[in-house]
Design an enzyme around this catalytic site. Structure first.
Site, PDB file in Angstrom:
ATOM      1  N   GLU A 154       0.744  -1.250   0.016  1.00  0.00           N
ATOM      2  CA  GLU A 154      -0.075  -0.054   0.094  1.00  0.00           C
ATOM      3  C   GLU A 154       0.919   1.440   0.138  1.00  0.00           C
ATOM      4  OE1 GLU A 154      -1.720   3.348   2.162  1.00  0.00           O
ATOM      5  OE2 GLU A 154      -0.530   1.835   3.257  1.00  0.00           O
ATOM      6  N   HIS A 187      -4.289  -2.172   1.937  1.00  0.00           N
ATOM      7  CA  HIS A 187      -4.149  -1.548   3.172  1.00  0.00           C
ATOM      8  C   HIS A 187      -3.861  -2.830   4.158  1.00  0.00           C
ATOM      9  CE1 HIS A 187      -4.232   1.908   5.971  1.00  0.00           C
ATOM     10  NE2 HIS A 187      -3.602   2.607   4.963  1.00  0.00           N
TER      11      HIS A 187
END
Length: 338
Positions: free
Chosen positions: A10, A307
């Site tokens: 991410e 994430h």
């Protein structure tokens, strides 16, 4: 010394926060190169600097190098976590919630009770608003045995900031739990906060929610905050189940019509309501660290975000544990700590 490439996965600030937390807990130093290398503006922002400074402050005898706004490489050597009373100001409207995320678990595993007073932004884009922390995240930690109380003293929006939260933490290691079923739906609601902006912005947001959902009028409200706490606007949609509460937020932005903001939030809430998962994508992000530190447990969630997958990789670097996502037949995913 663990070396982490901050541009992988991410590529955001979560790598910094989770690394600081895990370093304090395990006593393992780390170095991050290419800090926030996946962002349009790489390097540390003010809130990341504050998070590292807070991590250094609670770790007696620790040290950090290269910590400055814009820095692309940092080194962190953890000290021994000391319980106590700490007060920090982010310095801008940077997120108090993200700073809290950095030090909450180390303080939970410290040698005594602690109190945190954090000043800055309480309702920021790309960060969990206080309502999410208080209603979605902390109740799960309490189910794991944590004793944490959090209070919102004053709202703070970007760019002015000026918000304040207070958090009391009593020591105690989290225990593994299984969070796989939501239970029955107890209620839904919508709240639009507005500060220092025309009231009709919030009215249009709530009108869009009422048009999209068959929610009773009494469950949709507007709260006008003092002008000095703005300018700012946030729409919060809440779905309370027996075992979990999901909160979806839409943040007011310059040039984004209220209706578009509300439709985005409505779409995300509909996606959660239509799924069978326990945790939405943002709650899943927050739960990975405590579940890993508990050494076990499981929860169901929607499709894991980049994430979450990045957070799982960072956790694996510090702990002899893996957060593994497995897709279930009806589309949800099960996260289990191995």
């Amino acid at each position: 010394m663990i070396t982490i490439d901050g541009s992988e996965g991410e590529g955001g600030g979560q790598v910094v926060r989770n690394a600081c937390a895990l370093s304090l807990v395990t006593g393992t130093p780390f170095r991050i190169v290419n800090v926030r290398g996946g962002r349009e503006k790489p390097g540390l922002m003010r809130q990341h600097v504050t998070a590292i400074e807070v991590a250094c402050a609670i770790g007696r005898g620790g040290a950090c190098e290269g910590v400055a706004v814009g820095a692309r490489e940092i080194t962190f050597r953890p000290g021994t976590v000391d319980a106590g009373e700490y007060r920090f100001a982010v310095g801008t409207a940077g997120s108090t919630g993200l700073v809290l995320q950095t030090v909450l678990m180390p303080l939970l595993l410290a040698n005594g009770p602690s109190r945190l007073v954090l000043e800055g932004g309480t309702h920021n884009m790309l960060a969990p608003p206080f309502d999410f922390i208080a209603k979605s995240f902390l109740p799960i930690l309490r189910r794991m045995g944590a004793r944490i109380e959090a209070r919102l003293v004053r709202h703070g929006f970007y760019p002015r900031g000026g918000g304040r939260i207070e958090v009391d933490v009593l020591p105690g290691a989290p225990s593994p739990v299984a969070c796989v079923e939501r239970g029955g739906l107890l209620g839904t609601s919508a709240m639009a906060y507005i500060a220092g902006l025309p009231l009709d912005i919030a009215e249009r947001e709530i009108a869009c929610v009422r048009k999209s959902f068959d929610w009773p009028d009494r469950s949709c409200a507007i709260r006008e905050l003092p002008e000095e706490q703005g300018s700012g606007n946030i729409l919060l949609l809440e779905a309370e189940y027996e075992h979990v509460t999901e909160i979806v937020s839409g943040f007011g932005q310059l040039g984004v019509p209220a209706e578009r903001l509300a439709k985005r939030a409505v779409g995300r809430m509909k996606g959660y309501l239509d799924s069978s998962a326990f945790a939405g994508p943002y709650l899943a992000d927050q739960l990975l660290l405590p579940f890993a530190l508990a050494g076990g447990g499981a929860f169901t969630t929607v499709k894991p975000s980049q994430h979450s997958l990045t957070a799982a990789k960072v956790i694996e670097r510090f702990l002899d544990r893996r957060c593994v996502f497995t897709q279930l037949p009806l589309g949800a995913h099960r996260m289990k700590v191995h």
